[in-house]
Scaffold this motif. Structure first.
Motif, mmCIF file in Angstrom:
data_model
loop_
_atom_site.group_PDB
_atom_site.id
_atom_site.type_symbol
_atom_site.label_atom_id
_atom_site.label_comp_id
_atom_site.label_asym_id
_atom_site.label_seq_id
_atom_site.Cartn_x
_atom_site.Cartn_y
_atom_site.Cartn_z
ATOM 1 N N ASP A 50 0.808 -0.809 -0.162
ATOM 2 C CA ASP A 50 0.129 -0.175 -0.105
ATOM 3 C C ASP A 50 0.973 1.028 -0.337
ATOM 4 O O ASP A 50 2.047 1.136 0.989
ATOM 5 C CB ASP A 50 -0.697 -0.290 1.117
ATOM 6 N N SER A 64 0.053 4.041 3.671
ATOM 7 C CA SER A 64 0.823 3.135 5.337
ATOM 8 C C SER A 64 1.865 2.379 4.574
ATOM 9 O O SER A 64 2.495 2.124 5.918
ATOM 10 C CB SER A 64 -0.745 1.901 5.204
ATOM 11 N N ARG A 113 1.761 -1.352 4.303
ATOM 12 C CA ARG A 113 1.537 -2.465 4.822
ATOM 13 C C ARG A 113 1.536 -3.105 3.023
ATOM 14 O O ARG A 113 1.266 -2.938 1.970
ATOM 15 C CB ARG A 113 -0.353 -2.150 4.417
ATOM 16 N N GLN A 157 0.647 -6.620 1.745
ATOM 17 C CA GLN A 157 -0.621 -7.217 1.248
ATOM 18 C C GLN A 157 0.284 -9.559 2.421
ATOM 19 O O GLN A 157 1.205 -9.790 1.600
ATOM 20 C CB GLN A 157 -0.845 -7.606 -0.055
ATOM 21 N N TYR A 164 4.961 1.049 8.756
ATOM 22 C CA TYR A 164 3.404 0.760 8.916
ATOM 23 C C TYR A 164 3.191 -0.276 10.712
ATOM 24 O O TYR A 164 2.619 0.098 11.154
ATOM 25 C CB TYR A 164 3.193 -0.041 7.686
ATOM 26 N N ARG A 167 1.163 -0.240 13.932
ATOM 27 C CA ARG A 167 0.058 -0.996 14.351
ATOM 28 C C ARG A 167 0.577 -1.734 15.747
ATOM 29 O O ARG A 167 0.950 -2.763 16.141
ATOM 30 C CB ARG A 167 0.332 -2.566 13.517
ATOM 31 N N GLU A 170 -4.550 -4.555 10.490
ATOM 32 C CA GLU A 170 -6.130 -4.944 9.889
ATOM 33 C C GLU A 170 -7.459 -4.897 10.576
ATOM 34 O O GLU A 170 -7.708 -6.165 11.000
ATOM 35 C CB GLU A 170 -6.571 -4.459 7.872
#
Length: 765
Positions: free
Chosen positions: A434, A437, A439, A441, A490, A494, A504
């Motif tokens: 992404d 962000s 992120r 996958q 990222y 988190r 997520e």
């Protein structure tokens, strides 16, 4: 001549042609290089709904000096020039995250902005062209591009099959020929095709000679022009799939209506049907990993009754050799319904199909469990390499899971020629990050699926780094370093109290996976471990790239995270992390957080066990830590254990490939993730310490119970082979290597420079 001999002879011929085609495709001539920036234009489709259309276009030219074609047919295509098949590879172009689509309804909530890429192929085709009339013919199938039927992860289709090509001719007349509305199309005999569910062919619909210039296409329709894609078009240098070998299956059961066969091993590929299929009569082939206790096909481990891999052929009364065109099946057993409708000697053959990736290693020793582990791993890993992606399983999911991929990449690169495939897959991982962000996958190319923020996302660090180590390609590190730092941002987003604690909203946040019993390791512990490992690896990369400030910052961050991990999970009273469950102390040791007492306790615990209690990550970490800290005997003991959760248990159960789970019979029977430990057969039991340099240390861990071992790996400097045999009082070593490699043997406190082929005898200790 038997059918198997006929097909194998044909495959040998095709293999020679394939090498020539691959050479032309890999070493593009000057003219073909112009296609590196192929215009995103001239896309066409069938003018009506059709999942497997034929396309053809005729043109007249004088015999050219040179000619090349750039082509992309989505999802998969077959290319013919004047009736000759140009691409001997199948399932091309290699799959990718082609262009934007609606991902809001995927199984796990997903959002983000990705980079979209579509691959095309370039061929030199001068030898295929005639002086006069010529025809280009293309068959299309759905592939991943139009996968509509399996919606477990979400609705994945990008759109209907489409085609673009650009032919450049240089000679007496220079010409450009492109795909446009003058191309005509027709439906093919493939009436259904889906990656997961298989294919249906009505052979009565075949149009003999449709690829030839003199074919009458007056009844065909004109293709429809469609808009360009929102994508980057890129030339492919990644191997497609091909038929590798064949085998004659064993008939297990037959009656008037059906027959059940055993391929002899779990494979990915096809059942090839060769014979006369009665006109209008249908045969149906079902595939499975397992048989039930009553001898029936058991579909549970390969997708269940709702996702059965099938092939169906309706005959035309003629001699035919048929198999799926746009899908592969993964199976050991298959059932043929209507088999009496096929006449001919030995009408069924099993073909192994996977990415054209060479096996570059070998291993044999005195322990049959380890021999099986190596063979099963190679068979499993190759079965899971398709269309440019290392998959998790070749039947049920077929996804490029980043967790599995980062876990196993070192073993693939050590034992197989994964260079071109992994260079492409690293790009898939980067493309699916992404952009906002950071992120990474859980699957690449992105097709949904679940995982964890760090153990899966670590692919963006681990795979490029291992690629550099094995192939010394610094450009991979340059391309990946910025995205690595973005991913660290990222992970910080988190984190709670310094621990990577969640992913997520509404999605998965896994730590270790597929432990033999309930997962006991805290998820933040595992994710923070992977964060620390990635920080340390990125610091090494920063040093390689000459970035001292970044190196310092990454090392400092890693040390801070280690202190946080100790604060949250270490018990000074018990001298253990997380109570020592499921190799937690091995995780700590791998970060340099274990003291001598903790390591001794870890060794004592697993020396007393006869099976694993770890998941996919813990199993690899545990074996590595035991070897690295001098507990080779316990590592060997676990690799050869015969308890319920062991590799030997799978072997004794008749497994020919590695399983997704040691215990759960519902899971896939062809899953490479636990096979990551196979590399320790080479790096520790044989002692080949390869780290990308041509000065290689041989440091074998000689263990009780292993009387001899031999094996080889292929490096960028050449092959290195090591063998040893134990005698009563001495061990005899023989090391062969390429002249570019400088090995030393380290054993019993001695460091001995070795000449290739030299026999070295040392006293046993």
């Amino acid at each position: 001549m038997e059918l198997g001999d006929t097909v194998m002879k044909d495959m040998e011929t095709k293999g020679m042609e394939l090498e020539d085609i691959k050479l032309k495709n890999m070493k593009l001539n000057d003219m073909a290089l112009e296609y590196e920036n192929l215009d995103n234009e001239n896309w066409i489709q069938a003018s009506g709904p059709c999942d497997a259309p034929y396309f053809r276009k005729s043109f007249q030219v004088k015999k050219p000096d040179k000619a090349s074609i750039a082509i992309c047919g989505l999802g998969f295509y077959e290319l013919f020039i004047n009736g000759r098949k140009v691409n001997e590879e199948c399932f091309i172009p290699v799959t990718s995250d082609y262009h934007p689509r609606d991902i809001s309804n995927f199984l796990y909530p997903m959002k983000g902005t990705f980079t979209h890429r579509t691959y095309y192929d370039v061929y030199s085709i001068g030898e295929y062209l005639l002086d006069g009339y010529n025809t280009i013919a293309v068959a299309l199938g759905n592939g991943w591009y139009n996968q509509k039927d399996r919606i477990v992860e979400g609705r994945q289709s990008f759109g209907e099959p489409r085609l673009t090509f650009h032919i450049r001719i240089i000679g007496a007349e220079d010409r450009i020929i492109v795909s446009d509305e003058s191309v005509c199309w027709s439906r093919s005999e493939v009436t259904y095709n889906n990656l997961f569910f298989g294919e249906k062919h009505d052979l009565r619909l075949k149009q003999p000679g449709w690829q030839l210039p003199d074919f009458d296409d007056n009844d065909w329709e004109n293709a429809a022009a469609v808009p360009p894609l929102e994508t980057q078009l890129c030339p492919s240098d990644c191997p497609g799939d091909r038929m590798i070998r064949t085998m004659v299956p064993k008939l297990l059961y037959s009656d008037e209506s059906r027959a059940i066969y055993d391929a002899g091993e779990n494979i990915s590929g096809w059942v090839v049907v060769n014979g006369v299929l009665k006109d209008g009569q249908t045969i149906k082939i079902l595939h499975s990993d397992e048989l039930s206790p009553t001898g029936e096909l058991d579909f549970l481990s390969s997708g269940g009754d709702s996702q059965i891999q099938a092939a169906e052929y309706t005959g035309n009364g003629l001699q035919e050799t048929v198999h799926p065109k746009f899908s592969w099946q993964a199976f050991r057993y298959f059932e043929v319904t209507g088999h009496r409708n096929v006449s001919g000697d030995s009408p069924f053959l099993c073909a192994v199909v996977h990415a054209d990736v060479a096996q570059t290693s070998s291993f044999r020793c005195s322990n049959e469990t380890l021999n099986w582990l190596y063979d099963a791993y190679i068979r499993t890993q190759l079965s899971n390499m398709h269309s440019g992606v290392p998959l998790d399983t070749p039947n049920r999911e077929r996804l490029g899971y980043t967790g599995d991929g980062q876990l196993g990449c070192r073993t693939v690169m050590l034992t197989l020629d994964g260079k071109r495939l992994y260079r492409k897959w690293i790009r898939d991982v980067l493309d699916c990050q992404d952009q906002t962000s950071g992120r990474v996958q859980h699957t690449a190319p992105f097709q949904g699926g679940g995982g964890g923020p760090a153990a899966w996302g670590a692919a963006i660090v681990e795979v490029p780094y291992q690629y550099y180590v094995h192939y010394q390609d610094i450009d991979i590190l340059k391309d990946s370093f910025g995205p690595m730092l973005h991913w660290f941002e990222y992970l910080e987003s988190r984190s709670e109290d310094g621990l990577v604690s969640y992913g997520e909203p509404g999605g998965w946040c896994l730590g270790d996976w597929n432990t033999t019993q309930e997962i006991l390791l805290p998820i933040p512990f595992v994710n923070t471990y992977f964060y620390i490992k990635a920080l340390r690896t990125a610091a090494e990369i920063a040093e390689i790239l000459g970035l001292p400030e970044e190196k310092k910052h990454l090392e400092e961050t890693a040390e801070q995270k280690k202190e946080i991990l100790v604060r949250h999970y270490y018990s000074e009273e018990e001298n253990t992390f997380c109570g020592g469950v499921q190799a937690a102390d091995a995780y700590a040791a791998d970060l340099g957080l274990a003291n001598a007492g903790m390591l001794d306790a870890l060794n004592e615990k697993y020396a007393a066990m006869n099976e694993f209690d770890t998941g996919i990550f813990g199993t690899d970490i545990l074996i590595r830590v035991l070897f690295q800290h001098g507990y080779a005997q316990t590592a060997y003991h676990l690799l050869t254990a015969d308890g319920p959760c062991s590799f030997e248990a799978i072997r004794r159960a008749g497994g020919t490939t590695l399983w997704e789970s040691f215990l759960d019979m519902k899971e896939s029977k062809n899953h490479p993730m636990f096979g990551a430990v196979t590399r320790y057969l080479f790096s520790n039991l044989l002692g080949i310490q390869y780290c990308g340099k041509n000065e290689i240390q041989i440091r074998p861990a000689i263990v009780d119970g292993l009387d001899y071992a031999e094996g080889k790996i292929t490096t960028i400097y050449g092959v290195i082979e090591v063998s040893y045999v134990k005698h009563e009082k001495v061990i005899e070593f023989v090391i062969h290597c390429d002249e570019r490699i400088s090995p030393t043997l380290e054993y019993g406190g001695r460091v001995v420079p070795v000449s290739s082929g030299e026999r070295i005898v040392v006293e046993r200790i």
